[in-house]
Design an enzyme around this catalytic site. Structure first.
Site, PDB file in Angstrom:
ATOM      1  N   GLY A 124       0.804  -1.217   0.000  1.00 11.50           N
ATOM      2  CA  GLY A 124       0.000   0.000   0.000  1.00 11.50           C
ATOM      3  C   GLY A 124       0.832   1.261   0.000  1.00 11.50           C
TER       4      GLY A 124
ATOM      5  N   SER B 177      -8.792   4.843   2.644  1.00 11.78           N
ATOM      6  CA  SER B 177      -7.383   4.688   3.031  1.00 11.78           C
ATOM      7  C   SER B 177      -6.787   6.030   3.445  1.00 11.78           C
ATOM      8  CB  SER B 177      -6.562   4.103   1.876  1.00 11.78           C
ATOM      9  OG  SER B 177      -5.189   4.036   2.234  1.00 11.78           O
ATOM     10  N   SER B 178      -6.208   6.058   4.640  1.00 12.52           N
ATOM     11  CA  SER B 178      -5.494   7.258   5.084  1.00 12.52           C
ATOM     12  C   SER B 178      -4.262   7.512   4.234  1.00 12.52           C
ATOM     13  CB  SER B 178      -5.079   7.109   6.550  1.00 12.52           C
ATOM     14  OG  SER B 178      -4.097   6.095   6.700  1.00 12.52           O
TER      15      SER B 178
ATOM     16  N   GLU C 218      -5.098  -2.582  11.274  1.00 13.59           N
ATOM     17  CA  GLU C 218      -4.097  -3.602  10.948  1.00 13.59           C
ATOM     18  C   GLU C 218      -3.918  -4.617  12.075  1.00 13.59           C
ATOM     19  OE1 GLU C 218      -0.046  -1.138  11.989  1.00 13.59           O
ATOM     20  OE2 GLU C 218      -1.437  -0.345  10.513  1.00 13.59           O
TER      21      GLU C 218
ATOM     22  N   ARG D 202     -10.096  -8.729   4.599  1.00 13.91           N
ATOM     23  CA  ARG D 202      -9.715  -9.345   5.868  1.00 13.91           C
ATOM     24  C   ARG D 202     -10.913  -9.786   6.694  1.00 13.91           C
ATOM     25  NH1 ARG D 202      -4.470  -5.448   7.313  1.00 13.91           N
ATOM     26  NH2 ARG D 202      -2.946  -6.805   6.296  1.00 13.91           N
TER      27      ARG D 202
END
Length: 443
Positions: free
Chosen positions: A104, A178-179, A326, A357
């Protein structure tokens, strides 16, 4: 697939170990990029050497950045004396080809740098990279004046047509998936003619601590950054144009990678110390201390690092993991071994990570006899007696370490493709065996 199965070791006694965790992937890859943008050479010490960091280094080399890898045994400390000397290129080189793999940080951080190259830069990666969201970075760079060919997909493969400079300025983007979209623009923004002002429009931004990490590292490199946490406007980050300093940067241990090792203390009622745990950090993994304490353990700082102790009893947890997504796979594995139900939420964005996930955890834990259901934004985990079987990892390193944690308490768990842990923990299988061998030797 049987030849790729790894029998997860079962713990026969409480663990009691001290562990050295390799350097942070998030810090290593940010440090490499900032060093490449600096006005003079710099050092990245104790970096993570893994597939993701190698992809970042190789991508920068493709653009003409010099990265010399050295080992100085006199340096000592965690990670030994390994260091990378980064020599910025006077002009970033194009044409170039860059492999982003399934990393990423590489797929989001390098295209905003590539706009400064003097020619086209083609990006490609693993098949999964084609499915991961990239539209936030692509659309923002186009709005700032960059030319990008992506076939209208909003994903890889793509070509950035570097022109040697970018005007920059204000831009809106949706970073709810997404940051890294925000961090990507901030990291290179100081080299844009007008800097950059990133305004997030959309749902909550996940993993905000990672943006704070970016901001702090930019400031250490001499960049002026205005951020919401400093009293600035909500969801707006501003980077002032200017030169970056070449620094001597020491990379912290990757605290997120402590998750399976502290989990071993919880599951076995043992004790694990992670060396060199920082007293102050922007890493999201630092929240492990509080999360695992809620699940039945306790921690204390020692001269060596952070010591975590379990009692052998694991409590279920109600936890918003939005900022620390995460950590979810290993926390879910621990929760499956608890004595009461857990609800993990705020993590819908995990469907877009290395794999989906949430779906993967439901399938793999339930295939071992678990009772896990997927909610709109998370998981509900009702502990059940588990049995052995194959735990598939979907080429996701965090699923592999989660499987190892389950295997501590459940005989016959076989992990498919344990080698995927090389993404951030290159020596994980041996580290895991050493963790348990030490406990067995003392029994």
């Amino acid at each position: 697939m049987t030849d790729t199965l790894w029998p997860a070791p079962v713990a026969t006694t409480a663990v009691d170990a001290t562990v050295t965790i390799p350097g942070s992937k998030s810090v290593t890859n940010r440090a490499l990029l900032l060093a490449a943008l600096a006005g003079e050479p710099g050092w990245v010490r104790r970096p993570l050497r893994s597939r993701d960091s190698q992809l970042m280094a190789d991508g920068l080399r493709a653009l003409g950045v010099g990265i010399e890898e050295t080992v100085n045994n006199a340096t000592g400390g965690s990670g030994g004396g390994e260091a990378w000397r980064v020599i910025p290129a006077p002009v970033l080189r194009g044409p170039a080809r860059i492999d982003v793999g399934n990393a990423g940080t590489v797929m989001r951080f390098l295209p905003p740098l590539a706009v400064l190259a003097d020619g086209p830069v083609h990006f490609d990666g693993d098949p999964r990279s084609y499915e991961r969201p990239q539209h936030g970075v692509i659309n923002a760079l186009r709005a700032l004046g960059a030319r990008i060919d992506d076939g209208g997909r909003g994903s890889f493969p793509l070509t950035v047509h570097g022109s040697g400079a970018l005007d920059g300025g204000p831009v809106e983007l949706d970073a709810s998936s997404s940051s890294q979209f925000v961090s990507a623009l901030l990291l290179s923004g100081a080299r844009y003619n007008q800097g950059v002002e990133v305004r997030h429009v959309g749902g909550p931004v996940p993993s905000l601590p990672h943006i704070r990490m970016t901001v702090e590292m930019l400031r250490l490199a001499g960049v002026q950054v205005d951020a919401p946490e400093d009293g600035g406007e909500k969801d707006v980050w501003r980077v002032t144009p200017g030169a970056l300093l070449g620094r001597d940067m020491v990379v912290e241990p990757d605290l997120s990678n402590a998750a399976p090792f502290f989990a071993a203390a919880l599951v076995t009622g043992g004790r694990v110390t992670v060396r060199d745990w920082p007293a102050h950090t922007t890493q999201p993994g630092d929240q492990l201390r509080e999360i695992y304490t809620q699940m039945g353990g306790s921690y204390r700082f020692t001269e060596e690092g952070l010591e975590f102790t379990g009692t052998g009893r694991i409590r279920g947890i109600e936890a918003d993991l939005h900022d620390v997504g995460e950590l979810t796979p290993v926390i879910a594995a621990v929760a499956a071994l608890a004595d009461s139900e857990s609800h993990l939420y705020g993590i819908a964005h995990l469907r877009l990570h290395e794999t989906d996930r949430l779906a993967a955890l439901v399938k793999e834990l339930n295939d071992l006899g678990g009772d896990v259901t997927e909610t709109e934004d998370g998981l509900r985990i009702r502990p059940r007696p588990l049995h052995g079987g194959v735990f598939h990892t979907y080429e996701d390193h965090r699923l592999a370490t989660a499987a190892a944690v389950v295997g501590l308490a459940v005989e016959g768990v076989e992990v498919e493709n344990i080698a995927t842990t090389a993404k951030t923990l290159p020596d994980f299988p041996q580290m895991w065996r050493d963790l348990l061998a030490g406990a067995a030797a003392r029994a």
